[in-house]
Design an enzyme around this catalytic site. Structure first.
Site, PDB file in Angstrom:
ATOM      1  CE  LYS A  99      -6.229   2.403   6.713  1.00  0.00           C
ATOM      2  NZ  LYS A  99      -5.730   3.485   6.021  1.00  0.00           N
ATOM      3  NE  ARG A 131      -0.610   8.722   4.801  1.00  0.00           N
ATOM      4  CZ  ARG A 131      -0.592   8.155   4.989  1.00  0.00           C
ATOM      5  NH1 ARG A 131      -0.187   8.096   6.665  1.00  0.00           N
ATOM      6  NH2 ARG A 131      -1.735   7.425   5.297  1.00  0.00           N
ATOM      7  CD  GLU A 159      -2.296   1.514   2.248  1.00  0.00           C
ATOM      8  OE1 GLU A 159      -2.876   0.140   3.482  1.00  0.00           O
ATOM      9  OE2 GLU A 159      -2.762   2.261   3.137  1.00  0.00           O
TER      10      GLU A 159
HETATM   11  C1  3PG Z   1      -1.190   5.349   8.052  1.00  0.00           C
HETATM   12  O1  3PG Z   1      -2.255   5.597   7.612  1.00  0.00           O
HETATM   13  O2  3PG Z   1      -0.557   6.533   8.740  1.00  0.00           O
HETATM   14  C2  3PG Z   1      -1.379   3.746   8.469  1.00  0.00           C
HETATM   15  O3  3PG Z   1      -2.466   4.136   9.526  1.00  0.00           O
HETATM   16  C3  3PG Z   1      -0.176   3.715   9.280  1.00  0.00           C
HETATM   17  O4  3PG Z   1      -0.544   3.760  11.008  1.00  0.00           O
HETATM   18  P1  3PG Z   1       1.327   3.292  11.919  1.00  0.00           P
HETATM   19  O5  3PG Z   1       1.921   3.893  11.341  1.00  0.00           O
HETATM   20  O6  3PG Z   1       0.220   3.151  12.913  1.00  0.00           O
HETATM   21  O7  3PG Z   1       1.337   1.829  11.075  1.00  0.00           O
END
Ligand code: 3PG
Length: 214
Positions: free
Chosen positions: A134, A50, A46
């Site tokens: 999710k 961002r 994934e």
């Molecule tokens: C996110 O979208 O940032 C994810 O959920 C990752 O979260 P994490 O950094 O706590 O694994």
């Protein structure tokens, strides 16, 4: 016109116990990073939308790493879904859910893992035909206790908890009958990317193979 996705959300979830949540700021990192994860047994990737480089990274992985299945994370709009599909993403993950994003992913032929954190959001996603969801942000929004509580009324929903998940707390989540896999960013640390430490990323991926997904 609806294009059927190549992979269902359930197939994306069942491929490995952990879906890595990846943030890339340099296109040059995309292919070696993807190869490092595949070498560690993790192929559903994934890449979050961002950063300005995210779509180019998805494109590079889709083109050069055929053993990986690249998806787009942080899909928040119809435009995100369209751009992700055009770049070669095979699935999408969203931090929340709207019917517009659900429909856009269907139109673009992307399996979608919609993000939910409340009962109402689960009901909206389910009304639109999504039953693999999710749970985000999982540990911040109630963790395993929340998933246990949901297993009663939402007995037909399966989850991928993401957000605050680590190698240490993942077993408690994966032990729950309504959890298929988890998601987390720990497999691809920013400093490993910056240093080009692909062996470390392979090892972090390999470490997740001892976890039990479904
Ligand atoms: C996110 O979208 O940032 C994810 O959920 C990752 O979260 P994490 O950094 O706590 O694994």
């Amino acid at each position: 016109m609806t294009t059927p996705p190549l992979f269902s959300a359930l197939q994306v979830m069942q491929d490995a116990p952990v879906i890595p949540v990846i943030v890339l700021t340099d296109v040059a990192h995309a292919v070696p990073m993807a190869r490092a994860l595949v070498a560690g047994g993790v192929r559903m990737l994934e890449v979050t939308l961002r950063t300005p480089q995210a779509l180019a990274c998805i494109e590079a992985i889709a083109r050069d790493v055929p053993q990986a299945v690249v998806g787009a994370g942080t899909v928040r709009s119809r435009a995100d879904a369209q751009a992700a599909a055009q770049a070669g993403a095979r699935f999408a993950v969203s931090p929340g859910y709207t019917s517009a994003v659900g429909q856009a992913c269907r139109d673009a032929g992307l399996a979608l893992l919609p993000g939910v954190a409340t009962g109402s959001e689960i009901m909206m996603a389910r009304e639109d035909g999504f039953t693999e969801l999710k749970f985000f942000p999982a540990m911040q929004a109630g963790g395993p206790a929340m998933l246990k509580a949901w297993s009663g009324p939402f007995f037909d929903i399966r989850f991928c908890p993401t957000g605050g998940v680590t190698l240490s707390n993942a077993p408690d989540l994966l032990a729950l009958p309504n959890v298929v896999c988890v998601g987390g960013s720990w497999l691809v640390p920013a400093d490993a990317l910056a240093q080009g430490d692909w062996a470390r990323i392979t090892q972090l991926a390999r470490d997740t193979q001892k976890l039990q997904g479904k």
